[in-house]
Write a protein that holds these residues in place. Structure first.
Motif, short mmCIF file in Angstrom:
data_model
loop_
_atom_site.label_atom_id
_atom_site.label_comp_id
_atom_site.label_asym_id
_atom_site.label_seq_id
_atom_site.Cartn_x
_atom_site.Cartn_y
_atom_site.Cartn_z
N PRO A 1 0.78 -1.21 -0.03
CA PRO A 1 0.04 -0.02 -0.04
C PRO A 1 0.67 1.15 0.01
CG PRO A 1 -0.85 -1.52 1.49
CD PRO A 1 0.21 -2.17 0.99
N GLY A 2 0.72 2.07 -0.95
CA GLY A 2 1.55 3.37 -1.12
C GLY A 2 3.00 3.25 -1.57
N LEU A 3 3.48 2.10 -1.71
CA LEU A 3 5.08 1.78 -2.22
C LEU A 3 5.01 0.94 -3.40
CD1 LEU A 3 6.56 0.81 1.18
CD2 LEU A 3 6.76 3.14 -0.02
N ASP A 4 5.92 1.51 -4.44
CA ASP A 4 6.20 0.82 -5.67
C ASP A 4 8.05 0.64 -5.24
OD1 ASP A 4 3.68 0.92 -6.54
OD2 ASP A 4 4.21 2.60 -7.84
N ILE A 5 8.45 -0.55 -5.37
CA ILE A 5 9.67 -0.92 -5.26
C ILE A 5 10.29 -1.85 -6.22
CG2 ILE A 5 11.30 -1.89 -3.63
CD1 ILE A 5 9.13 -1.71 -1.52
N THR A 6 11.34 -1.66 -6.87
CA THR A 6 12.08 -2.44 -7.91
C THR A 6 13.51 -2.40 -7.39
OG1 THR A 6 12.46 -0.48 -9.21
CG2 THR A 6 10.57 -1.77 -9.81
N ILE A 7 13.98 -3.60 -7.80
CA ILE A 7 15.39 -4.11 -7.31
C ILE A 7 16.09 -4.87 -8.64
CG2 ILE A 7 16.91 -5.30 -5.77
CD1 ILE A 7 14.32 -4.94 -3.66
N ASP A 8 17.25 -4.46 -8.98
CA ASP A 8 17.82 -5.19 -10.01
C ASP A 8 18.72 -6.14 -9.47
OD1 ASP A 8 20.27 -3.99 -9.63
OD2 ASP A 8 20.04 -2.67 -11.43
N VAL A 9 19.25 -7.01 -10.69
CA VAL A 9 20.24 -8.03 -10.40
C VAL A 9 21.59 -7.59 -9.63
CG1 VAL A 9 21.27 -8.24 -12.19
CG2 VAL A 9 20.87 -10.30 -10.92
N GLU A 10 21.78 -6.04 -9.50
CA GLU A 10 22.96 -5.76 -9.00
C GLU A 10 22.72 -5.39 -7.66
OE1 GLU A 10 26.00 -5.72 -10.42
OE2 GLU A 10 24.96 -6.81 -12.14
N GLY A 11 21.52 -5.42 -7.21
CA GLY A 11 21.06 -4.74 -5.73
C GLY A 11 20.66 -3.23 -5.94
N ASN A 12 20.70 -2.65 -6.98
CA ASN A 12 20.20 -1.29 -7.05
C ASN A 12 18.66 -1.18 -7.05
OD1 ASN A 12 22.74 -0.19 -8.02
ND2 ASN A 12 22.68 -1.50 -9.87
N GLY A 13 18.11 -0.52 -6.02
CA GLY A 13 16.86 -0.30 -5.84
C GLY A 13 16.20 0.91 -5.87
N ARG A 14 15.12 1.19 -5.93
CA ARG A 14 14.37 2.56 -5.74
C ARG A 14 12.97 2.01 -5.37
NH1 ARG A 14 14.55 1.40 -11.60
NH2 ARG A 14 12.49 1.47 -12.44
N TYR A 15 12.52 3.09 -4.90
CA TYR A 15 11.30 3.12 -4.55
C TYR A 15 10.41 4.39 -4.75
CZ TYR A 15 12.07 5.82 -0.15
OH TYR A 15 12.76 6.58 0.73
N LEU A 50 21.46 -2.79 -2.10
CA LEU A 50 21.53 -3.88 -1.33
C LEU A 50 22.99 -4.23 -1.54
CD1 LEU A 50 17.81 -5.44 -1.76
CD2 LEU A 50 18.81 -3.88 0.00
N ALA A 51 23.66 -4.81 -0.46
CA ALA A 51 24.86 -5.60 -0.70
C ALA A 51 24.52 -6.99 -1.14
CB ALA A 51 25.47 -5.68 0.58
N SER A 52 25.42 -7.64 -1.90
CA SER A 52 25.40 -8.77 -2.39
C SER A 52 24.68 -9.85 -1.58
CB SER A 52 26.60 -9.44 -2.83
OG SER A 52 26.41 -10.78 -3.46
N LYS A 53 25.04 -9.82 -0.27
CA LYS A 53 24.37 -10.78 0.74
C LYS A 53 22.91 -10.49 0.98
CE LYS A 53 24.99 -13.01 5.40
NZ LYS A 53 23.71 -13.48 5.24
N GLN A 54 22.69 -9.32 1.17
CA GLN A 54 21.38 -8.79 1.41
C GLN A 54 20.37 -9.16 0.30
OE1 GLN A 54 22.72 -4.61 2.07
NE2 GLN A 54 21.23 -4.54 3.57
N LEU A 55 20.91 -8.82 -0.91
CA LEU A 55 20.10 -9.62 -2.18
C LEU A 55 19.98 -10.77 -2.23
CD1 LEU A 55 18.54 -8.48 -4.76
CD2 LEU A 55 21.06 -8.71 -5.97
N ASP A 56 20.91 -11.64 -2.04
CA ASP A 56 20.77 -13.10 -2.17
C ASP A 56 19.79 -13.65 -0.93
OD1 ASP A 56 22.76 -13.34 -4.04
OD2 ASP A 56 24.25 -13.91 -2.55
#
Length: 154
Positions: free
Chosen positions: A32-46, A59-65
């Protein structure tokens, strides 16, 4: 005879191990109220739709994994559908086979990659007791991300 045993054991072990998630290009999460995208490199935006705030994060590699691993149970769920079925799904909504309470929010996830386009949606108001563990895990996944809290519903 012995040389044939080693490959047989290797195949058996591979078959019994947990399947790996597919190679992803992007994960999209809606709450609700949030659109989030995260790519394979951990680059995210909301995008925080309630106030128009748009931010990027990494996101760090471990966080993404860890994130992909935690979401894998939902991607493999029987409620997950092919990405091309999302339009029809949005017209009929999330089916609920138990007691339903409106305005409890929910969360949707879409996995996109070269060999995957899958969509999962959970309505937190659908049979809250039976789906309490699922809802708790989905909320924890969202809370693990550097994004604002989802918008509270009236």
């Amino acid at each position: 005879m012995r040389p044939a045993i080693v490959p047989a054991i290797a195949l058996w072990l591979a078959a019994c191990s947990e399947p790996r998630p597919p190679a992803l290009r992007q994960v999209a999460i809606w709450a609700p109220g949030l659109d989030i995208t995260i790519d394979v490199e951990g680059n995210g935006r909301y995008l925080n739709r309630s106030n128009g705030e748009h931010r990027c994060f990494l996101l760090a590699s471990k966080q993404l994994d860890d994130l992909i691993r935690r979401m894998e149970v939902f991607r493999r769920s029987p409620q997950t559908m092919a990405g091309e079925d999302v339009r029809a799904f949005s017209l009929r909504g999330v089916p609920c086979d138990g007691p339903y309470v409106t305005d409890n929010g929910g969360m949707s996830i879409r996995w996109l990659g070269t060999s995957v386009d899958q969509f999962y949606s959970a309505d937190f108001g659908c049979d809250r007791d039976r789906y309490a563990a699922r809802n708790k895990e989905l909320r924890a996944i969202l809370k693990s991300l550097p994004v604002p809290e989802p918008q509270s519903l009236p």
